[in-house]
Scaffold this motif. Sequence first.
Motif, PDB file in Angstrom:
ATOM      1  N   LEU A   1     -57.442  98.893 -52.281  1.00  0.00           N
ATOM      2  CA  LEU A   1     -56.762  99.833 -51.570  1.00  0.00           C
ATOM      3  C   LEU A   1     -57.383 101.414 -51.932  1.00  0.00           C
ATOM      4  O   LEU A   1     -57.306 101.392 -53.569  1.00  0.00           O
ATOM      5  N   ALA A   2     -57.684 102.075 -51.157  1.00  0.00           N
ATOM      6  CA  ALA A   2     -58.203 103.500 -51.534  1.00  0.00           C
ATOM      7  C   ALA A   2     -57.446 104.508 -50.984  1.00  0.00           C
ATOM      8  O   ALA A   2     -56.610 104.344 -49.830  1.00  0.00           O
ATOM      9  N   LEU A   3     -57.352 105.642 -51.788  1.00  0.00           N
ATOM     10  CA  LEU A   3     -56.818 106.833 -51.036  1.00  0.00           C
ATOM     11  C   LEU A   3     -57.987 107.741 -51.276  1.00  0.00           C
ATOM     12  O   LEU A   3     -58.642 108.436 -52.208  1.00  0.00           O
ATOM     13  N   ALA A   4     -58.671 107.916 -49.920  1.00  0.00           N
ATOM     14  CA  ALA A   4     -60.001 108.305 -49.708  1.00  0.00           C
ATOM     15  C   ALA A   4     -60.145 109.394 -48.633  1.00  0.00           C
ATOM     16  O   ALA A   4     -59.433 109.539 -47.887  1.00  0.00           O
ATOM     17  N   ARG A   5     -61.534 110.106 -48.653  1.00  0.00           N
ATOM     18  CA  ARG A   5     -61.739 111.049 -47.330  1.00  0.00           C
ATOM     19  C   ARG A   5     -62.571 110.501 -46.634  1.00  0.00           C
ATOM     20  O   ARG A   5     -63.475 109.637 -46.709  1.00  0.00           O
ATOM     21  N   PRO A   6     -62.299 110.691 -45.180  1.00  0.00           N
ATOM     22  CA  PRO A   6     -63.286 110.307 -44.113  1.00  0.00           C
ATOM     23  C   PRO A   6     -64.763 110.863 -44.399  1.00  0.00           C
ATOM     24  O   PRO A   6     -65.049 112.056 -45.171  1.00  0.00           O
ATOM     25  N   PRO A   7     -65.752 110.439 -43.723  1.00  0.00           N
ATOM     26  CA  PRO A   7     -65.518 109.351 -42.658  1.00  0.00           C
ATOM     27  C   PRO A   7     -65.977 107.815 -43.103  1.00  0.00           C
ATOM     28  O   PRO A   7     -66.308 107.798 -44.458  1.00  0.00           O
ATOM     29  N   PHE A   8     -65.468 106.821 -42.429  1.00  0.00           N
ATOM     30  CA  PHE A   8     -65.402 105.526 -42.932  1.00  0.00           C
ATOM     31  C   PHE A   8     -66.212 104.705 -41.635  1.00  0.00           C
ATOM     32  O   PHE A   8     -65.881 104.952 -40.732  1.00  0.00           O
TER      33      PHE A   8
ATOM     34  N   THR B   1     -48.259 109.458 -56.202  1.00  0.00           N
ATOM     35  CA  THR B   1     -47.076 109.257 -56.805  1.00  0.00           C
ATOM     36  C   THR B   1     -46.224 108.635 -55.379  1.00  0.00           C
ATOM     37  O   THR B   1     -45.494 107.573 -55.915  1.00  0.00           O
ATOM     38  N   ASP B   2     -46.145 109.181 -54.523  1.00  0.00           N
ATOM     39  CA  ASP B   2     -45.331 108.695 -53.354  1.00  0.00           C
ATOM     40  C   ASP B   2     -45.785 107.277 -52.771  1.00  0.00           C
ATOM     41  O   ASP B   2     -44.961 106.378 -52.529  1.00  0.00           O
ATOM     42  N   VAL B   3     -47.239 107.101 -52.850  1.00  0.00           N
ATOM     43  CA  VAL B   3     -47.827 105.784 -52.544  1.00  0.00           C
ATOM     44  C   VAL B   3     -47.203 104.870 -53.385  1.00  0.00           C
ATOM     45  O   VAL B   3     -46.685 103.731 -53.278  1.00  0.00           O
ATOM     46  N   LEU B   4     -47.205 104.887 -54.703  1.00  0.00           N
ATOM     47  CA  LEU B   4     -47.005 104.083 -56.040  1.00  0.00           C
ATOM     48  C   LEU B   4     -45.481 103.805 -55.633  1.00  0.00           C
ATOM     49  O   LEU B   4     -45.064 102.603 -56.068  1.00  0.00           O
ATOM     50  N   ASP B   5     -44.634 104.841 -55.789  1.00  0.00           N
ATOM     51  CA  ASP B   5     -43.091 104.651 -55.551  1.00  0.00           C
ATOM     52  C   ASP B   5     -42.952 103.913 -54.367  1.00  0.00           C
ATOM     53  O   ASP B   5     -42.224 103.042 -54.679  1.00  0.00           O
ATOM     54  N   ARG B   6     -43.476 104.051 -53.398  1.00  0.00           N
ATOM     55  CA  ARG B   6     -42.957 103.393 -52.065  1.00  0.00           C
ATOM     56  C   ARG B   6     -43.507 101.786 -52.337  1.00  0.00           C
ATOM     57  O   ARG B   6     -42.650 100.807 -51.915  1.00  0.00           O
ATOM     58  N   ILE B   7     -44.512 101.500 -52.811  1.00  0.00           N
ATOM     59  CA  ILE B   7     -44.891 100.047 -53.130  1.00  0.00           C
ATOM     60  C   ILE B   7     -44.051  99.466 -54.162  1.00  0.00           C
ATOM     61  O   ILE B   7     -43.537  98.438 -53.924  1.00  0.00           O
TER      62      ILE B   7
ATOM     63  N   ALA C   1     -57.892 114.727 -56.499  1.00  0.00           N
ATOM     64  CA  ALA C   1     -57.405 115.554 -55.745  1.00  0.00           C
ATOM     65  C   ALA C   1     -55.856 115.010 -54.988  1.00  0.00           C
ATOM     66  O   ALA C   1     -55.055 115.441 -54.746  1.00  0.00           O
ATOM     67  N   SER C   2     -56.080 113.546 -54.847  1.00  0.00           N
ATOM     68  CA  SER C   2     -54.826 113.102 -54.286  1.00  0.00           C
ATOM     69  C   SER C   2     -53.921 112.946 -55.003  1.00  0.00           C
ATOM     70  O   SER C   2     -52.698 112.374 -54.694  1.00  0.00           O
TER      71      SER C   2
END
Length: 296
Positions: free
Chosen positions: A144-151, A108-114, A101-102
Amino acid sequence: MFSFEQLRGFVTVAEELHFGRAAERLNMTQPPLSRQIQKLERSIGVTLLDRDNRRVELTAAGRAFLVEATRLLALADAAPDLARRIAEGTTGIVRVGFTAASTFGVLTDVLDRISVALPQIELDLYEMVTREQVEALLAHEIDLALARPPFDPDLFGSRLIRREELVVAVPAGHPLAALDRPVEVGDLAGVPLVMHSPTKARYFYDLVVGLLPVEHHNVAHTVSQVATMIWLVAAGRGVAFVPRSAARLGIDGVVHLPLRTREAKPVELHLLWPRDSTNPALPHALAALEELDPDG
């Protein structure tokens, strides 16, 4: 075994085809350069140069060896700088886990910024549900992860990068689509639901049942991926609760309706990383993502 000094001597002689000029380039005299070439030839067991008092020529073996010798010297020359850049974190690999879902606008925004901030960083991608990402972070299989809480805050650093509405995906022409207001709990009585798996999609399952009194006898199907839910909605198998960004899938025959909830934007996505990470590129990647707006 030959040395890099011998390789450099051979390459210089091969370029000049003259021992005197090659020795001058190397800031040495001709006799020790000749001995270097002889030692190299004995080491690899072939004649690399045909030479006499008037000329120097590469043998067939010498021409082939020159290609590899040049490559090895280039690698050796580049290695110290590469090691420094890896140690500084400006070169290397960042392994990124993400939920399916991410990918609806955030990944793509995350990858582009890095990539813009750190063009020498290689990004490896791994699609996983949040539970799998947490396990992979603990095992240092991803950084690094794009994940849902809780952690667990003792184990992980985290940062909210997206929050959005929960909406109702319905088949085109469904009676709910005719409402001129947000869908409310009472509107869903008796409506077949395509529901999130309580084990494989635990975050969304807990979110939905925490916001809405789901009647489980109305659950027609239970699945783990948002895209699968929407395809089932398109097939008329029920309605589904999905993040607003899922509309970017553009699946025909599905309408995404606003849903009245206690929180305006209850769906969260976080950056997650292990606090004990030793990857020097990770802090630089996180710095490149500091300006991400959670509200898009």
